[in-house]
Design a protein around this motif. Structure first.
Motif: not given
Ligand code: SF4
Ligand code: SF4
Lengths: 425, 370
Positions: A358-360, A362, A364, A378, A407
């Motif tokens: 997860c690259i955070k 955001g 999602c 999560m 994601c």
């Molecule tokens: S979409 Fe959400 S779970 Fe996927 S990398 Fe980005 S922050 Fe992480």
């Protein structure tokens, strides 16, 4: 790509599951060798006190019972009826509009008709007697259950699957009047004035025109959305109606959310007295030689349809997916039969997706229609902090699957949120 | 017929983490090459023995070294873990090279190569690998390396005569005139970091990366906006001569386009791993970083505040992440309004601090207390 519209209304045998996810106990009313008619009640299934009839969808002979998987991949008892292709119906009772003329086609039948204004109770009873109240497909859709708190009816005319498969517009074009009538009948059943139809901005002009003509002066609201942008439109539309966060089960919010197909079934049930004998199913995926939208008899084994579509492609590993692409379920066998609750089936090559960290980013968090923060949930789940999971309103997740869809690291965020939900719920 | 099953969904969108890294990689290479070329035209300070081409070569050397050292460290780490499969294709090199290039781009031309190597070692090892690699670190590894170099080797990294320094002197009573605007935009001037000079290129890359969704406009955009508002406010209080706005504009402009402001907006603050994850927290983060940067710029000993500011922002990221629980319109509205008020208030406040009037007041309070 869907290239064809097909019908498959005369299978040799139909397999009807006797129980489902809610109703786990069944009482069978017929025996082997009995002759049954279309619409005849062959069994009841029970969910506690609630009794739902199981109706025969063909006329023919009961040839036996068998253990088979159903569409939820559960092993359940099925009743097998051999179709005699005569399509004889039991006595049908319908409620005709004053002055209207309606005749069920394709069936040999005897009809008793009531004319005049129809009441809430009459519609509800009819839907229940014909087992149509259980017509919900996956996702946000609800069964056709009405209560005193039901305030809104929302009908989705667009996607069985946001945004990849659209409903077949043929149905809308040919049955616009019937659909509009069905929607009004649902309104009567719920005794509400709030009727909303969601349509696509880029819907073919003909379909939109037909639908528009049919619903004009019926006091039905039309909401146009842009399905090219994925963002859980239905959630947003409904949220605007109820003006609060939605529950996992929309019925709790006083909303009955269903499809054009269900409206059509309602019309058929009330006006023609017909039980649900067939439904629209979109069958897609690169695992099949032909993709098509079917009008298919309920109970038809899926393998019959596959044969009709000239079989599978020669691919090593395939998966079979029923329902919404984002949140449906997968089966490990194709030995199931079509039920009223299937709207799409996808057979495609099995592709492993590699998960990154997860690259955070955001993404999602941004897409979540419920306005909760799946990434943070999560994270909390990974670190086992229950308090934070509760704090983050995890229960509001409607399991739409959009978080996983967006994601960039291809993490199954929804699975984590589900796990978190289970942990605290 | 048997089927394999997996958890839905069966469709995903076309975004991918690697694609984003790759886009960033491409932009960094672009900026690096541009930096080498620009340096060939930058006038060298008087009294040094090397010429423009030497300078250009130095930049080239720094960039190569940065990338190389970074890759070597990651490679060694993978070797020690016994799994080097990641380096089978170019894919595995993209992320380390990005880090190495960024560190090099953030140091001035005068940096001795050994300082650069140390900076990369510290950044990549202590900033990234110790935490578990890409995706897990708390502090932006690039900035960890850069701040290490800045603090430990400050005497080797002295640069004079950057626009921001001149501005700071002007604030403390010196004179300041905007000289050559074109040079400022193209990037032909001495700066604290080799990659940060060309406004035109950086703007271009900024737009490109925004469209490619590598950087989040909500972080970078709000950061720039806050810097704009604050520097305008501070400039207005300090440089406003009735009827003549040129001082105010000059101050705002220099703050916006020189120093690391734009470079940070493009490459540093919206680095996803070390920044917050939701809409509201991203906004808070951007404002915090911008405010801190301005604070250092006007009060601190350093001329350039962004490195500290972003590191501080990284540090409080877990905390800000915790402050927001929902991401709905109500939270958004609340956050935006409070942020606007805070920014406006602080720009006025900072302006007065600069003017000295507030420090007088503080001094008198302090005097009364004593
Ligand atoms: S979409 Fe959400 S779970 Fe996927 S990398 Fe980005 S922050 Fe992480
Ligand atoms: S957490 Fe994911 S699945 Fe749940 S509502 Fe939000 S986007 Fe949909």
């Amino acid at each position: 790509m869907i290239t064809e519209y097909r019908t498959f209304l005369n299978p040799k045998k139909v397999y009807l599951p006797l129980t489902d996810v809610d109703s786990k106990i069944a009482k069978v009313l017929v025996e082997k060798e009995d002759r049954v008619l279309v619409g005849q009640i062959i069994a009841y299934k029970y969910n506690g006190q609630i009794k739902t009839p199981i109706l025969s969808t063909v006329s023919g002979t009961v040839v036996g019972f068998a253990d088979k998987i159903d569409r939820y991949s559960k092993n359940v008892d099925h009743i097998i009826i051999e179709n005699d292709m005569l399509n004889e119906t039991t006595e049908l009772k319908n409620y005709r509009k004053l002055g209207a003329k309606s005749q069920p086609r394709n069936f040999v039948h005897n009809v008793t008709t009531y004319e005049g204004i129809i009441s809430t109770a009459q519609v509800r009873n009819k839907l229940r007697d014909l087992g149509i109240d259980k017509v919900a497909v996956d996702g946000l859709y609800t069964p056709l259950k009405f209560s005193a708190t039901t305030k809104h009816i929302v009908i989705n005319a667009i996607f069985t699957n946001e945004p990849f498969i659209s409903t077949d517009y043929e149905t809308i074009i040919h049955h616009a009047e019937a659909i509009a009538d069905g929607i009004c009948l649902l309104g009567i059943a719920a005794s509400t004035e709030s009727l909303t139809v969601i349509v696509d901005k880029f819907m073919p002009a003909e379909a939109l025109e037909e639908l528009g003509k049919a619903i004009v002066d019926k006091n039905i609201d039309l909401v146009t959305i842009d399905v090219k942008r994925v963002k859980a439109w239905d959630y947003k539309v409904i949220k605007k109606l109820v003006k609060k966060d939605l529950s996992f089960n929309l019925l709790d919010d006083g909303v009955v959310y269903t499809t054009i197909n269900a409206a059509l079934m309602t019309h058929n049930a009330i006006r023609k007295g017909l039980p649900v004998t067939s439904r629209q199913v979109a069958i897609t995926g690169d695992g099949l030689n032909i993709n098509a939208v079917y009008d298919v008899r309920i109970g038809t084994p899926f393998t019959d349809l596959v044969n009709d579509l000239e079989g599978y492609h020669e691919v090593e590993n395939m998966n079979l997916h029923i329902g919404s692409f984002l949140s449906g379920i997968q089966l490990d066998s194709d030995d199931f039969s079509i039920t009223q609750t299937i709207d799409t089936i996808n057979v495609s090559e099995y592709r492993e997706v590699e998960e990154d960290v997860c690259i955070k980013c955001g993404d999602c968090n941004d897409i979540c229609p419920a306005g909760i923060l799946p990434q943070n949930i999560m994270d909390a789940e990974l670190r086992n902090v229950n308090l934070r999971i509760v704090d983050l309103d995890t229960h509001l997740c409607v399991e739409c699957g959009l978080c996983t869809y967006v994601c960039p690291s291809k993490i199954n965020v929804l699975e984590w949120v589900r796990r978190a939900k289970r942990r605290v719920g | 017929m048997k089927f394999k099953t997996k958890k839905p969904p069966i469709v995903m969108n076309s975004q991918s983490t690697f694609k984003r890294l790759y886009t960033l990689h491409f932009s960094l290479l672009f900026i690096s090459i541009a930096a080498i070329i620009i340096k060939a035209y930058t006038i060298v300070p008087e009294g040094v023995i090397y010429n423009e081409l030497d300078q250009s070569f130095k930049v080239f050397l720094m960039l190569i070294t940065g990338a190389f050292v970074s890759v070597i460290i990651e490679l060694f780490y993978s070797l020690s873990e016994g799994n080097t499969s990641k380096f089978n294709s170019y894919k595995g090199f993209v992320e380390p090279i990005n880090t190495g290039l960024l560190i090099a781009l953030l140091l001035p031309t005068v940096t001795p190569i050994y300082v650069l190597i140390l900076a990369v070692v510290v950044g990549v090892y202590a900033g990234k690998i110790v935490f578990g690699g890409y995706g897990y670190y708390i502090f932006n590894p690039v900035l960890v390396g850069v701040i290490f170099a800045n603090l430990s080797f400050s005497s080797q990294l002295v640069v004079t005569g950057t626009p921001l320094m001149m501005l700071k002197e002007a604030l403390h009573g010196g004179t300041f005139t905007l000289t050559n605007m074109t040079e400022l935009f193209v990037g032909n001037y001495e700066a604290l970091a080799i990659g940060s000079t060309s406004v035109i290129l950086l703007t271009f890359v900024f737009v490109y990366l925004c469209i490619a969704r590598v950087i989040d406009l909500r972080i970078s955009g709000i950061f720039l906006l806050t810097v704009l508002v604050m520097s305008f406010g501070i400039g207005y209080i300090n440089f406003y001569v009735p009827g003549n706005f040129s001082g105010v504009f000059g101050y705002t402009l220099i703050n916006m386009i020189s120093g690391l402001t734009l470079f940070a907006a493009v490459f540093l603050i919206s680095e996803p791993v070390s920044s917050p994850t939701s809409r509201e927290t991203k906004m808070i983060y951007a404002v915090v970083v911008a405010v801190l940067m301005m604070l250092v710029r006007i009060l601190g000993a350093e001329t350039e505040g962004i490195v500290f500011a972003v590191l501080f922002g990284n540090m409080i990221t877990p905390f800000i992440n915790r402050t927001v629980k929902r991401s709905n319109s109500k939270t958004l509205l609340k956050t935006s309004i409070s942020l606007v008020i805070i920014v406006l208030f602080l720009s006025v406040f900072f302006g007065f601090i600069l003017q000295g009037s507030l420090s007088d007041i503080f001094a008198s309070i302090g005097g009364a207390l004593l």
